[in-house]
Design a protein around this motif. Sequence first.
Motif, PDB file in Angstrom:
ATOM      1  N   LEU A  28      31.411  36.126  40.154  1.00 27.27           N
ATOM      2  CA  LEU A  28      30.559  37.261  40.497  1.00 27.27           C
ATOM      3  C   LEU A  28      31.356  38.455  40.996  1.00 27.27           C
ATOM      4  O   LEU A  28      30.959  39.605  40.806  1.00 27.27           O
ATOM      5  N   LEU A  29      32.503  38.185  41.639  1.00 32.94           N
ATOM      6  CA  LEU A  29      33.360  39.283  42.094  1.00 32.94           C
ATOM      7  C   LEU A  29      33.882  40.076  40.903  1.00 32.94           C
ATOM      8  O   LEU A  29      33.846  41.311  40.891  1.00 32.94           O
ATOM      9  N   MET A  30      34.356  39.377  39.877  1.00 32.05           N
ATOM     10  CA  MET A  30      34.862  40.062  38.693  1.00 32.05           C
ATOM     11  C   MET A  30      33.751  40.830  37.989  1.00 32.05           C
ATOM     12  O   MET A  30      33.955  41.963  37.541  1.00 32.05           O
ATOM     13  N   ALA A  31      32.564  40.213  37.883  1.00 29.68           N
ATOM     14  CA  ALA A  31      31.446  40.889  37.230  1.00 29.68           C
ATOM     15  C   ALA A  31      31.045  42.144  37.994  1.00 29.68           C
ATOM     16  O   ALA A  31      30.751  43.187  37.404  1.00 29.68           O
ATOM     17  N   ALA A  32      31.046  42.052  39.330  1.00 27.24           N
ATOM     18  CA  ALA A  32      30.681  43.213  40.152  1.00 27.24           C
ATOM     19  C   ALA A  32      31.707  44.328  40.009  1.00 27.24           C
ATOM     20  O   ALA A  32      31.361  45.506  39.856  1.00 27.24           O
ATOM     21  N   LEU A  33      32.980  43.967  40.059  1.00 27.57           N
ATOM     22  CA  LEU A  33      34.033  44.966  39.878  1.00 27.57           C
ATOM     23  C   LEU A  33      33.872  45.668  38.538  1.00 27.57           C
ATOM     24  O   LEU A  33      33.931  46.898  38.437  1.00 27.57           O
ATOM     25  N   ASP A  34      33.660  44.883  37.492  1.00 26.66           N
ATOM     26  CA  ASP A  34      33.615  45.451  36.149  1.00 26.66           C
ATOM     27  C   ASP A  34      32.414  46.358  35.947  1.00 26.66           C
ATOM     28  O   ASP A  34      32.531  47.433  35.372  1.00 26.66           O
ATOM     29  N   THR A  35      31.257  45.931  36.432  1.00 30.70           N
ATOM     30  CA  THR A  35      30.043  46.718  36.240  1.00 30.70           C
ATOM     31  C   THR A  35      30.103  48.032  37.000  1.00 30.70           C
ATOM     32  O   THR A  35      29.859  49.106  36.442  1.00 30.70           O
ATOM     33  N   HIS A  36      30.437  47.970  38.272  1.00 29.46           N
ATOM     34  CA  HIS A  36      30.347  49.162  39.104  1.00 29.46           C
ATOM     35  C   HIS A  36      31.507  50.122  38.898  1.00 29.46           C
ATOM     36  O   HIS A  36      31.357  51.332  39.091  1.00 29.46           O
ATOM     37  N   VAL A  37      32.665  49.621  38.505  1.00 27.95           N
ATOM     38  CA  VAL A  37      33.765  50.517  38.152  1.00 27.95           C
ATOM     39  C   VAL A  37      33.374  51.361  36.947  1.00 27.95           C
ATOM     40  O   VAL A  37      33.623  52.565  36.900  1.00 27.95           O
ATOM     41  N   VAL A  38      32.746  50.748  35.954  1.00 29.04           N
ATOM     42  CA  VAL A  38      32.356  51.471  34.740  1.00 29.04           C
ATOM     43  C   VAL A  38      31.285  52.508  35.050  1.00 29.04           C
ATOM     44  O   VAL A  38      31.307  53.614  34.501  1.00 29.04           O
ATOM     45  N   ASN A  39      30.327  52.181  35.925  1.00 25.01           N
ATOM     46  CA  ASN A  39      29.287  53.153  36.271  1.00 25.01           C
ATOM     47  C   ASN A  39      29.886  54.443  36.810  1.00 25.01           C
ATOM     48  O   ASN A  39      29.420  55.542  36.485  1.00 25.01           O
ATOM     49  N   ILE A  40      30.919  54.335  37.625  1.00 27.70           N
ATOM     50  CA  ILE A  40      31.538  55.519  38.214  1.00 27.70           C
ATOM     51  C   ILE A  40      32.218  56.386  37.160  1.00 27.70           C
ATOM     52  O   ILE A  40      32.227  57.609  37.249  1.00 27.70           O
ATOM     53  N   MET A  41      32.760  55.759  36.123  1.00 31.88           N
ATOM     54  CA  MET A  41      33.585  56.526  35.189  1.00 31.88           C
ATOM     55  C   MET A  41      32.833  56.999  33.943  1.00 31.88           C
ATOM     56  O   MET A  41      33.439  57.592  33.048  1.00 31.88           O
ATOM     57  N   LEU A  42      31.510  56.775  33.857  1.00 33.76           N
ATOM     58  CA  LEU A  42      30.766  57.219  32.682  1.00 33.76           C
ATOM     59  C   LEU A  42      30.879  58.720  32.411  1.00 33.76           C
ATOM     60  O   LEU A  42      31.105  59.125  31.262  1.00 33.76           O
ATOM     61  N   PRO A  43      30.724  59.599  33.428  1.00 39.48           N
ATOM     62  CA  PRO A  43      30.901  61.026  33.136  1.00 39.48           C
ATOM     63  C   PRO A  43      32.300  61.358  32.614  1.00 39.48           C
ATOM     64  O   PRO A  43      32.453  62.240  31.757  1.00 39.48           O
ATOM     65  N   THR A  44      33.320  60.657  33.105  1.00 39.70           N
ATOM     66  CA  THR A  44      34.681  60.891  32.622  1.00 39.70           C
ATOM     67  C   THR A  44      34.829  60.463  31.166  1.00 39.70           C
ATOM     68  O   THR A  44      35.479  61.137  30.359  1.00 39.70           O
ATOM     69  N   LEU A 162      37.410  52.462  44.300  1.00 41.37           N
ATOM     70  CA  LEU A 162      38.545  52.108  43.457  1.00 41.37           C
ATOM     71  C   LEU A 162      38.445  52.794  42.103  1.00 41.37           C
ATOM     72  O   LEU A 162      39.415  53.387  41.608  1.00 41.37           O
ATOM     73  N   GLY A 163      37.249  52.713  41.489  1.00 43.51           N
ATOM     74  CA  GLY A 163      37.051  53.374  40.206  1.00 43.51           C
ATOM     75  C   GLY A 163      37.237  54.875  40.315  1.00 43.51           C
ATOM     76  O   GLY A 163      37.856  55.496  39.438  1.00 43.51           O
ATOM     77  N   GLY A 164      36.684  55.476  41.376  1.00 43.53           N
ATOM     78  CA  GLY A 164      36.864  56.924  41.553  1.00 43.53           C
ATOM     79  C   GLY A 164      38.314  57.319  41.719  1.00 43.53           C
ATOM     80  O   GLY A 164      38.777  58.310  41.150  1.00 43.53           O
ATOM     81  N   PHE A 165      39.070  56.529  42.502  1.00 42.08           N
ATOM     82  CA  PHE A 165      40.491  56.814  42.699  1.00 42.08           C
ATOM     83  C   PHE A 165      41.270  56.690  41.387  1.00 42.08           C
ATOM     84  O   PHE A 165      42.099  57.545  41.054  1.00 42.08           O
ATOM     85  N   LEU A 166      41.009  55.623  40.649  1.00 44.53           N
ATOM     86  CA  LEU A 166      41.731  55.406  39.398  1.00 44.53           C
ATOM     87  C   LEU A 166      41.435  56.503  38.391  1.00 44.53           C
ATOM     88  O   LEU A 166      42.354  57.027  37.730  1.00 44.53           O
ATOM     89  N   VAL A 167      40.160  56.874  38.253  1.00 46.71           N
ATOM     90  CA  VAL A 167      39.784  57.913  37.300  1.00 46.71           C
ATOM     91  C   VAL A 167      40.368  59.261  37.695  1.00 46.71           C
ATOM     92  O   VAL A 167      40.849  60.029  36.853  1.00 46.71           O
ATOM     93  N   GLU A 168      40.351  59.530  38.996  1.00 47.61           N
ATOM     94  CA  GLU A 168      40.773  60.850  39.474  1.00 47.61           C
ATOM     95  C   GLU A 168      42.286  61.008  39.508  1.00 47.61           C
ATOM     96  O   GLU A 168      42.813  62.091  39.247  1.00 47.61           O
ATOM     97  N   HIS A 169      43.023  59.937  39.822  1.00 54.22           N
ATOM     98  CA  HIS A 169      44.463  60.057  40.034  1.00 54.22           C
ATOM     99  C   HIS A 169      45.307  59.328  38.993  1.00 54.22           C
ATOM    100  O   HIS A 169      46.497  59.617  38.862  1.00 54.22           O
ATOM    101  N   LEU A 170      44.742  58.384  38.262  1.00 52.75           N
ATOM    102  CA  LEU A 170      45.519  57.675  37.245  1.00 52.75           C
ATOM    103  C   LEU A 170      44.819  57.803  35.894  1.00 52.75           C
ATOM    104  O   LEU A 170      45.004  58.788  35.205  1.00 52.75           O
ATOM    105  N   SER A 171      44.033  56.833  35.517  1.00 54.16           N
ATOM    106  CA  SER A 171      43.323  56.866  34.243  1.00 54.16           C
ATOM    107  C   SER A 171      42.167  55.884  34.301  1.00 54.16           C
ATOM    108  O   SER A 171      42.215  54.882  35.023  1.00 54.16           O
ATOM    109  N   TRP A 172      41.123  56.168  33.509  1.00 52.60           N
ATOM    110  CA  TRP A 172      39.986  55.253  33.443  1.00 52.60           C
ATOM    111  C   TRP A 172      40.414  53.883  32.921  1.00 52.60           C
ATOM    112  O   TRP A 172      39.751  52.880  33.181  1.00 52.60           O
ATOM    113  N   ARG A 173      41.528  53.827  32.202  1.00 53.66           N
ATOM    114  CA  ARG A 173      41.995  52.560  31.632  1.00 53.66           C
ATOM    115  C   ARG A 173      42.326  51.543  32.719  1.00 53.66           C
ATOM    116  O   ARG A 173      42.141  50.330  32.536  1.00 53.66           O
TER     117      ARG A 173
END
Length: 467
Positions: A28-44, A162-173
């Motif tokens: 469930l931790l992995m599923a939560a990370l994956d789902t919510h990280v993607v939600n943050i980066m949709l506009p990007t 985490l998703g916001g930091f990665l998208v903003e400072h590194l990459s959505w990948r």
Amino acid sequence: MIARTIDALRRRRVSARAAVAVAYVASLLMAALDTHVVNIMLPTLTVELDSRLSAVQWTVLAYVLALAIAMPASGWLATRFGDRRVFQASLGAFTVASGLCGVAQNLPELIGLRSVQGAAGGLVMTVATSMLYRIYPPEQRARLVRTLLLPIAVGPALAPPLGGFLVEHLSWRWAFLVNIPVGLATMALIALGLPRDPPGRPGRFELRGYLLAGVGLAAVLLTLTQGPEWGWASPAVLVLAVLGPAALAVSVVVQLRSSAPLLDLRLLSGRLFRQTNISTAFQTATFLGGILFITPIFLQERAGSSPLQAGLVMSLVPVGVVISSQTVGRRYHVFGPRLMSVVGLGLLGAVCLCLALFGGSTPVWVLCGLMFLAGLTNGSAMVALQASMFAQVGPEHMGSASTILNVNRQVATAIGVAAATILMTSLASGGFRLAYLATAVFAFLGALAAARILDSEAADTMRSPTG
């Protein structure tokens, strides 16, 4: 030296219950990370992949649809090959697919890999849930749900910032690549601690019902998501609108007539299991398919927040979930599931109504407060519904029951996401307001369903004074 260390660890195995709890939390931790990280980066993604939100949303929909389609097969596969083998194989596939998502070159490729990721994740989550509820007796489940919510909430808490930091400072990948170390560490723990189980001899795989359910779910989602794009009166949409419900209806008939169904829908004849599942569907559509999907997009497109700022606001949601589960949840045996569910979902609907009043100039502290309240109210309902749902389900039916629950959640999430996207993209000015109003309706319908829960039927889960 390494070989001796591994042998020593194997000799000091943790208990079966602890191993299953670790497997459940990790999945469930992995599923939560994956789902919510993607939600943050949709506009990007709409910018970097030069696509509209109605297309990019399929990075979420493909994932949850594949989860829902794969889950019914998990029980048959677990019986045929053993829980541990299926869990390890699917977790490995999920980890590999996560890495490939991180190097995808275009949107169709990313959506395809997200489907693979979702199918593997569906098997992981269902097998882990089945093992957990099979090994813990009913009187311990309320306390178990509260305890496991603590580590599980780490995923939603970490994912947005985490998703916001990665998208903003590194990459959505990197939002996908972060799953690799979590997956590898979990596989190592399972190899050392999860008890082995011998393969069995399940009945015939109900292929016809399985394919009909998959076609039906896909057709329903395509109808909802492509209706605004192709036109609601277009021949393709009309065909899908008829095909989806028809395929699902025939699949239900096939499953009910089968001697060895993939989804034992007869379990829904039990009042407690049926009502808690109905309420859970509306709660999931409100929370996962509504608030957690809509708000990150709103914060970035209407409130002018950066991805990192949006992530920090969203991180308050799981804080509320944890506080609620560890305060109100401790009184589950006093309040009972009906009161906790009705009040929790009713207040969650009120939060959604407040969110519908949002404007781009709304102070950030107000948004933060509402996100915290969303988690607080949702936590109460979630603990009550999960603790009571399996009270009357015997151990021999636990696999089918957990599969129904997980499929229910994924379908509800997908429908919530599709409905929110239609409302957000169809109306330029009032789309977000209507999307939040729809989530409020879902929450109130969930409260009505929860009002039909009888506490006396969940009595086994309320006996423990520590529950």
